[in-house]
Design a protein around this motif. Structure first.
Motif, short mmCIF file in Angstrom:
data_model
loop_
_atom_site.label_atom_id
_atom_site.label_comp_id
_atom_site.label_asym_id
_atom_site.label_seq_id
_atom_site.Cartn_x
_atom_site.Cartn_y
_atom_site.Cartn_z
N PRO A 119 0.80 -1.23 0.00
CA PRO A 119 0.00 0.00 0.00
C PRO A 119 0.83 1.28 0.00
CG PRO A 119 -0.09 -1.08 2.13
CD PRO A 119 0.56 -2.05 1.19
N SER A 120 2.05 1.23 0.54
CA SER A 120 2.82 2.47 0.66
C SER A 120 4.22 2.39 0.06
CB SER A 120 2.93 2.88 2.13
OG SER A 120 3.60 1.88 2.88
N VAL A 121 4.51 1.33 -0.67
CA VAL A 121 5.82 1.17 -1.30
C VAL A 121 5.62 0.71 -2.74
CG1 VAL A 121 8.01 -0.07 -1.26
CG2 VAL A 121 6.94 0.59 0.89
N PRO A 122 6.14 1.45 -3.73
CA PRO A 122 6.69 2.80 -3.58
C PRO A 122 5.60 3.80 -3.24
CG PRO A 122 6.53 2.20 -5.90
CD PRO A 122 6.15 0.98 -5.12
N HIS B 126 -0.83 0.20 6.19
CA HIS B 126 -0.39 1.53 5.80
C HIS B 126 -1.41 2.17 4.88
CE1 HIS B 126 3.60 0.71 7.50
NE2 HIS B 126 3.54 -0.46 6.90
N LEU B 127 -1.40 3.50 4.85
CA LEU B 127 -2.32 4.24 4.01
C LEU B 127 -1.90 4.13 2.55
CD1 LEU B 127 -4.67 6.30 3.84
CD2 LEU B 127 -2.96 8.11 4.07
N GLU B 128 -2.86 3.89 1.67
CA GLU B 128 -2.59 3.79 0.24
C GLU B 128 -3.23 4.98 -0.46
OE1 GLU B 128 -2.43 0.44 -3.25
OE2 GLU B 128 -3.85 0.16 -1.61
N GLU B 129 -2.41 5.95 -0.85
CA GLU B 129 -2.93 7.16 -1.47
C GLU B 129 -3.19 6.99 -2.96
OE1 GLU B 129 -0.92 10.77 -0.78
OE2 GLU B 129 -0.98 10.63 1.41
N ARG C 42 16.48 1.73 -1.34
CA ARG C 42 16.38 2.80 -0.36
C ARG C 42 15.63 2.34 0.88
NH1 ARG C 42 13.31 7.56 -2.86
NH2 ARG C 42 12.07 5.97 -3.91
N GLU C 43 16.00 2.93 2.00
CA GLU C 43 15.32 2.58 3.25
C GLU C 43 13.82 2.83 3.16
OE1 GLU C 43 19.58 2.97 4.34
OE2 GLU C 43 18.18 4.02 3.03
N VAL C 44 13.42 3.91 2.49
CA VAL C 44 12.00 4.23 2.39
C VAL C 44 11.24 3.15 1.61
CG1 VAL C 44 12.19 5.59 0.26
CG2 VAL C 44 10.36 6.10 1.90
N ASN C 45 11.93 2.45 0.72
CA ASN C 45 11.31 1.36 -0.03
C ASN C 45 11.38 0.01 0.69
OD1 ASN C 45 10.51 2.92 -2.20
ND2 ASN C 45 12.38 2.54 -3.38
N GLY C 46 12.24 -0.09 1.68
CA GLY C 46 12.37 -1.35 2.42
C GLY C 46 13.18 -2.41 1.72
N ASN C 47 13.56 -2.18 0.45
CA ASN C 47 14.31 -3.23 -0.25
C ASN C 47 15.77 -3.27 0.15
OD1 ASN C 47 14.77 -0.80 -1.55
ND2 ASN C 47 14.40 -1.58 -3.62
N HIS C 48 16.22 -2.31 0.95
CA HIS C 48 17.58 -2.40 1.48
C HIS C 48 17.73 -3.61 2.38
CE1 HIS C 48 15.44 -0.69 4.86
NE2 HIS C 48 16.50 -0.84 5.63
N HIS C 49 16.60 -4.10 2.91
CA HIS C 49 16.64 -5.31 3.73
C HIS C 49 17.18 -6.50 2.95
CE1 HIS C 49 15.25 -8.16 6.84
NE2 HIS C 49 14.86 -8.93 5.84
N PHE C 50 17.03 -6.48 1.64
CA PHE C 50 17.42 -7.62 0.80
C PHE C 50 18.84 -7.49 0.23
CE2 PHE C 50 12.84 -7.61 0.98
CZ PHE C 50 12.52 -8.95 1.08
N ILE C 51 19.60 -6.51 0.70
CA ILE C 51 21.00 -6.42 0.30
C ILE C 51 21.73 -7.69 0.76
CG2 ILE C 51 23.17 -5.19 0.73
CD1 ILE C 51 21.55 -2.61 0.92
N GLY C 52 22.44 -8.31 -0.13
CA GLY C 52 23.14 -9.56 0.18
C GLY C 52 22.33 -10.81 -0.11
N SER C 53 21.06 -10.63 -0.50
CA SER C 53 20.19 -11.78 -0.75
C SER C 53 20.40 -12.41 -2.12
CB SER C 53 18.72 -11.36 -0.63
OG SER C 53 18.37 -10.48 -1.69
N GLY C 54 21.01 -11.65 -3.05
CA GLY C 54 21.14 -12.13 -4.42
C GLY C 54 19.87 -11.94 -5.24
N LEU C 55 18.85 -11.29 -4.66
CA LEU C 55 17.55 -11.21 -5.31
C LEU C 55 17.28 -9.87 -5.99
CD1 LEU C 55 15.50 -12.81 -2.40
CD2 LEU C 55 16.24 -13.94 -4.50
#
Length: 429
Positions: A194-197, A236-239, A299-312
């Motif tokens: 809902p909120s990413v991006p 999360h709010l979905e605008e 980016r942290e705001v996108n949450g995909n930084h969590h997947f750094i090192g995952s190979g994905l």
């Protein structure tokens, strides 16, 4: 007296959204007897899920009851008076609400308070310290992986708080049959959030690339998996709902919007694509090929930084060429999604911890990190926003009152999701 081994453990789950209800209800079963049916409650507020959203989670056959925070606390107190005490309370809530309910439970003065369990519904990629410290004081703070458990303990120990409540577990909704590609089937599923991006341009870009991918691969079914319909709320709010953005396009026949239980959608998925949805972990657990998009930045705001090192991490250009990323096995193991049978025992430590607490003559006092001494400029505002006054008499909930309340909630949702975004966009002109 604690619940005996011969008695069923009574569990209450308090949630504030559809996804947290799913996490809370499934967690309740995994940390106690497998056949325990929790008593469900959802907080009345901005993100109160609809009956459709709750049913779609597949978490329970019985719909949870809608309550305010004060009404929930009264139910916990009255249940003890009736001789139907709740042995365990699972708080599937945002951090500030957890802290407020912890205070409310401590102030009830019960003869024997319930064991309190809380945690996170998915990937923890923002407000790590704030969220954790607001949850401190619960008996069990569940971590969804070894990676999270290490981070949680480091935060607590780093501020001098007791880290003994942190228990390593896993996401409670992992499961399902391992991926098997069927002859003649080729399905790409994009798991929307809902909120990413967050911006309209970024969301329109993602949608346009999905439609372009469908045109480039006419034999592939491209599904956009949505969590809510316009007017419904999620965590999360979905605008900028994709359902509205797609009206500006002319997608091909092999592109569709779909709803439903994520596990059932994954049953027919051959490639899961997302920016950072927890659905990626569900797919990886089942060995479904998975891609995390970098098109809008890592980016942290996108949450995909969590997947750094995952190979994905990959892009639409690479997916268009038929490239599929391969996951890093060590990263998978640290995230608690590695296949090989370990998931069956992922909740053993949590079950042991809860059983030990139930067996004690009296649970330890609720001792949160945030108190009037440690956070006098922060905690009063948190508690004031929730106003959990249990001593006030509950209002009569007549049929007319329920109708008026539903109408008011509908008007509020319309204002938040439709009017407010328009006003904000006008202000940017």
């Amino acid at each position: 007296m604690p619940a005996s081994s011969s008695e069923a453990v009574r569990i209450a789950v308090l949630a504030d959204s559809d996804t947290r209800w799913k996490w809370g209800a499934l967690t309740a079963r995994r940390i106690t007897a497998a056949d325990t049916e929790p008593h469900g409650f959802v907080l009345r507020g901005r993100a109160t899920p609809t009956a459709r959203q709750l049913a779609e989670t597949g978490a329970s056959a019985a719909a949870p009851r809608e309550v305010t925070g004060a009404e929930f606390l009264r139910e916990v107190r009255d249940a003890e008076v009736r001789g139907e005490r709740y042995d365990v309370v699972v708080l599937a809530l945002v951090g500030g609400t957890v802290r407020a309910v912890l205070q409310g439970l401590a102030d009830l003065g019960l003869d024997r308070r319930p064991v309190i369990v809380t945690g996170y519904v998915g990937v923890v990629y923002e407000k790590l310290a704030d969220g954790l410290l607001l949850r401190h004081g619960a008996d069990v703070v569940l971590a969804n992986s070894r990676h999270d458990a290490e981070r949680f303990r480091a935060v607590y120990e780093g501020v001098g708080a007791d880290a003994g409540s942190v228990v390593e577990a896993a996401l409670p909704f992992l499961g399902g049959a391992p991926h098997r590609r069927e002859e003649g089937r080729d399905t790409l599923v994009f798991a929307a959030q809902p909120s990413v991006p967050v911006t309209r341009n970024e969301r329109a870009y993602v949608l346009e690339r999905l439609v372009r991918h469908a045109r480039l691969h006419p034999r592939r079914e491209v599904l956009l998996k949505l969590r809510s319909k316009p007017g419904e709320h999620t965590t999360h709010l979905e605008e900028h709902p994709y359902q509205r953005l797609v009206r500006d396009l002319d997608p091909p026949a092999n592109f569709r919007l779909v709803y439903g239980h994520m596990g059932e959608v994954l049953d027919r998925t051959d490639l899961l694509v997302t920016v950072s949805s927890t659905a990626a972990l569900e797919a990886l657990h089942r060995r479904i090929p998975t891609a995390i998009l970098t098109d809008c930045g890592v980016r942290e705001v996108n949450g995909n930084h969590h997947f750094i090192g995952s190979g994905l991490l990959t892009s639409f250009d690479r997916l268009d060429r038929g490239e599929v990323p391969q996951p890093d096995e060590e990263w998978l193991s640290r995230q608690g999604v590695a296949a090989g049978g370990s998931y069956a025992s992922a909740f053993d430590a949590a079950r042991t911890r809860v059983a030990e607490l139930l067996a004690r003559p009296e649970p330890p006092p609720i001792s949160p990190y945030y108190t009037a001494e440690t956070a006098p400029g922060y905690l009063p505002g948190i508690l004031a926003r929730h106003r959990l006054d249990v001593t006030a008499p509950p209002a009569r909930d007549s049929g007319l009152r329920r109708i008026v309340r539903e109408a008011a909630r509908g008007a509020y949702r319309h204002g938040v999701q439709r009017v407010a975004p328009v006003v904000r966009r006008l202000g940017e002109l």
